[in-house]
Design an enzyme around this catalytic site. Sequence first.
Site, short mmCIF file in Angstrom:
data_model
loop_
_atom_site.label_atom_id
_atom_site.label_comp_id
_atom_site.label_asym_id
_atom_site.label_seq_id
_atom_site.Cartn_x
_atom_site.Cartn_y
_atom_site.Cartn_z
N LYS A 154 0.84 -1.21 0.00
CA LYS A 154 0.00 0.00 0.00
C LYS A 154 0.87 1.25 0.00
CE LYS A 154 -1.68 1.56 4.11
NZ LYS A 154 -1.38 2.98 4.46
N ASN A 155 1.84 1.29 0.92
CA ASN A 155 2.59 2.53 1.10
C ASN A 155 3.62 2.79 0.00
OD1 ASN A 155 1.08 3.08 3.30
ND2 ASN A 155 2.64 2.55 4.82
N ARG A 164 -4.16 10.72 4.51
CA ARG A 164 -3.08 11.72 4.56
C ARG A 164 -2.11 11.59 3.39
NH1 ARG A 164 -1.42 14.39 8.80
NH2 ARG A 164 0.63 14.07 7.91
N CYS A 218 -3.99 12.84 13.39
CA CYS A 218 -4.84 11.68 13.19
C CYS A 218 -4.74 10.82 14.44
CB CYS A 218 -4.48 10.92 11.93
SG CYS A 218 -2.86 10.19 12.00
N ARG A 250 0.78 14.79 12.88
CA ARG A 250 1.58 14.35 11.72
C ARG A 250 1.95 15.59 10.92
NH1 ARG A 250 -0.51 8.92 9.61
NH2 ARG A 250 1.29 9.08 8.24
N PRO A 251 3.01 16.28 11.35
CA PRO A 251 3.38 17.53 10.69
C PRO A 251 3.80 17.30 9.24
CG PRO A 251 5.09 16.84 12.24
CD PRO A 251 3.95 15.89 12.41
N ILE A 252 3.80 18.38 8.45
CA ILE A 252 4.28 18.27 7.06
C ILE A 252 5.35 19.33 6.78
CG2 ILE A 252 2.25 17.15 6.02
CD1 ILE A 252 1.47 20.03 5.09
N ASP A 253 5.99 19.81 7.87
CA ASP A 253 6.99 20.87 7.69
C ASP A 253 8.14 20.45 6.77
OD1 ASP A 253 7.33 19.14 10.02
OD2 ASP A 253 9.22 20.20 10.34
N LEU A 254 8.49 19.16 6.78
CA LEU A 254 9.62 18.72 5.95
C LEU A 254 9.25 18.73 4.46
CD1 LEU A 254 10.90 15.77 8.17
CD2 LEU A 254 11.95 18.03 7.92
N ASP A 314 4.77 0.74 12.26
CA ASP A 314 3.57 0.10 11.72
C ASP A 314 3.43 -1.36 12.14
OD1 ASP A 314 2.83 2.46 10.53
OD2 ASP A 314 3.50 1.91 8.52
N ILE A 371 8.69 7.08 16.82
CA ILE A 371 8.22 7.74 15.59
C ILE A 371 6.96 8.56 15.89
CG2 ILE A 371 7.47 7.42 13.19
CD1 ILE A 371 10.23 6.41 13.47
N ARG A 416 -8.95 0.19 5.08
CA ARG A 416 -8.12 1.20 4.40
C ARG A 416 -6.81 0.59 3.90
NH1 ARG A 416 -6.17 5.54 7.89
NH2 ARG A 416 -4.81 5.53 6.10
N1 EPU Z 1 7.60 14.23 10.43
C1 EPU Z 1 7.91 15.55 10.67
N2 EPU Z 1 7.70 16.46 9.68
C2 EPU Z 1 7.22 16.11 8.46
C3 EPU Z 1 6.91 14.76 8.21
C4 EPU Z 1 7.12 13.84 9.22
O1 EPU Z 1 8.34 15.90 11.77
O2 EPU Z 1 7.07 16.98 7.61
C5 EPU Z 1 7.81 13.24 11.49
C6 EPU Z 1 6.52 12.52 11.85
O3 EPU Z 1 5.80 13.21 12.84
C7 EPU Z 1 7.04 11.18 12.34
C8 EPU Z 1 8.27 10.95 11.49
O4 EPU Z 1 8.63 12.22 10.96
O5 EPU Z 1 7.46 11.29 13.68
C9 EPU Z 1 8.07 9.98 10.37
O6 EPU Z 1 6.91 10.30 9.65
P1 EPU Z 1 6.84 10.06 8.08
O7 EPU Z 1 6.78 11.36 7.37
O8 EPU Z 1 7.91 9.09 7.67
O9 EPU Z 1 5.44 9.38 7.91
P2 EPU Z 1 4.61 9.40 6.59
O10 EPU Z 1 5.53 9.41 5.43
O11 EPU Z 1 3.55 10.44 6.65
C10 EPU Z 1 4.57 6.80 6.22
C11 EPU Z 1 3.53 5.73 6.20
C12 EPU Z 1 3.00 5.49 7.61
C13 EPU Z 1 4.17 5.09 8.50
C14 EPU Z 1 5.24 6.18 8.45
C15 EPU Z 1 6.49 5.82 9.25
C16 EPU Z 1 2.55 6.06 4.02
C17 EPU Z 1 1.37 6.36 3.20
N3 EPU Z 1 2.43 6.14 5.33
O12 EPU Z 1 3.91 7.98 6.68
O13 EPU Z 1 2.12 4.38 7.49
O14 EPU Z 1 3.73 4.90 9.82
O15 EPU Z 1 5.65 6.42 7.09
O16 EPU Z 1 7.08 4.68 8.73
O17 EPU Z 1 3.58 5.68 3.50
C18 EPU Z 1 0.27 3.03 7.98
O18 EPU Z 1 0.46 2.47 6.89
O19 EPU Z 1 -0.50 2.58 8.87
C19 EPU Z 1 1.00 4.27 8.27
C20 EPU Z 1 0.61 5.13 9.21
#
Ligand code: EPU
Length: 421
Positions: free
Chosen positions: A22-23, A92, A116, A121-125, A307, A329, A399
């Site tokens: 999925k991811n 997301r 969530c 789940r910030p998106i600053d990066l 996960d 995480i 999902r």
């Molecule tokens: N983070 C930041 N800033 C950002 C983005 C992330 O501080 O801009 C932090 C997050 O808060 C977290 C860490 O970085 O502490 C890692 O988050 P990441 O961005 O890697 O998560 P993601 O890419 O949004 C994907 C998976 C998640 C999985 C995480 C961690 C997808 C669609 N989702 O999310 O999967 O938990 O990586 O491996 O790929 C799931 O499938 O159930 C799921 C939640």
Amino acid sequence: MDAYLVEGPCKIKGEVVVSGSKNASLPILAGCLLTEDECVIENVPDLADIRTMLKLLHLLGRESTREGDTVTVRGGKLVNHEAPYELVRTMRASISVLGPLLAKAGKARVSFPGGCAIGPRPIDLHIKGLQALGAEIEIHHGYLNATAGRLRGTNIHLAGPFGSSVLATDNVVMAATLAEGETLIDAAALEPETVDACRFLQAMGADIEGIGSSVLRIRGIAKLHGCRYRVIPDRIEAGTLLSTAACTGGEVFVRGACATHLERVLEIFRSAGCTIEEQKDGIRLQGPDKPRPVEVETLPYPEYPTDMQPQLMALASRAAGISVITERIYPDRFIHVPEFNRMGADIKLEGTSAVINGVDNLEGAPVMASDLRAGAALVLAALSAQGTTKVRRIYHIDRGYESLESKLVGLGANIRRFVEK
Ligand code: EPU
């Protein structure tokens, strides 16, 4: 609303086939926006999040069809650049259209994803990386409004407080493939799903070096082309299916599971008493009668994945001793703890750690899934519990798991879906 009724305890036995990831599929489907050509993506699981992504592609002007596990995203031009709240709210990962839209259309309007059930789940990066490439991004009325001329390659440090980010890396890499000049990303995510997304982009003609390492070098080119690409197997689904035998003292062969993507998970499951054989075409696991306690921290790949945290908790809740699972995480990813305790588990939270005092047996109870992985873990607990468990809100499970109950029925589980009035 659909719910599961699970009759326990049962000993899982048999063979099951893992679906595509999925991811990995989600950003790859978003990446199809980077070309106007047709892309054929194989091994895409049929589940709610994928359908949401295809709906989003449709809104943006790209039609798709599915035949078995192959999704064809038809060629065509973008007709829109907005990912609306109604879709982003349910998934997301919709944020992964941001980079492709910016690179291809020079503009994107994407609903700002909130927190969530697993915490903020910030998106600053994502924002930092795309701004470094020259995008202007403003947040108004709950939407990210991004514009750019042709993006320009640069050096970007993508580490956040919890390490690297999977989708931020994907977004920035996708945008950089069409930028002018070279982009160097350091602290890139190492997760197999990001590696897969990069390989897909290479198949479209992108020039990316360092795939699988924390430093990615992308030389931007003017145009990407269509391709045919096969998505990797879903390591988290594979881990969850292996957990069915781990939790019930049964035996399962997960065909198609890739051991190299699951090394740390297999190491921890071995330490809990599981016997595991890594084979060329899959992984066999024999669960222990009584699991041994574990001590684990979730961290970015190749460490233990967040996960797979709730699934390990299902196993540890019946272990002979005290286990400690620490979240590095998503520090708040523990909403499932009270649900486990409803089933007779003895779990206490201490900061970002769960201290799990193993009990002899879990008991069936009415419980509620709070997110995808927590929902799957409650099903695992229910398989090993005495009596009937009713798992509500299984739309979370739908999902991200393809045909979970039919796969479990094939392994001898007594589980059925019903519609709760
Ligand atoms: N983070 C930041 N800033 C950002 C983005 C992330 O501080 O801009 C932090 C997050 O808060 C977290 C860490 O970085 O502490 C890692 O988050 P990441 O961005 O890697 O998560 P993601 O890419 O949004 C994907 C998976 C998640 C999985 C995480 C961690 C997808 C669609 N989702 O999310 O999967 O938990 O990586 O491996 O790929 C799931 O499938 O159930 C799921 C939640």
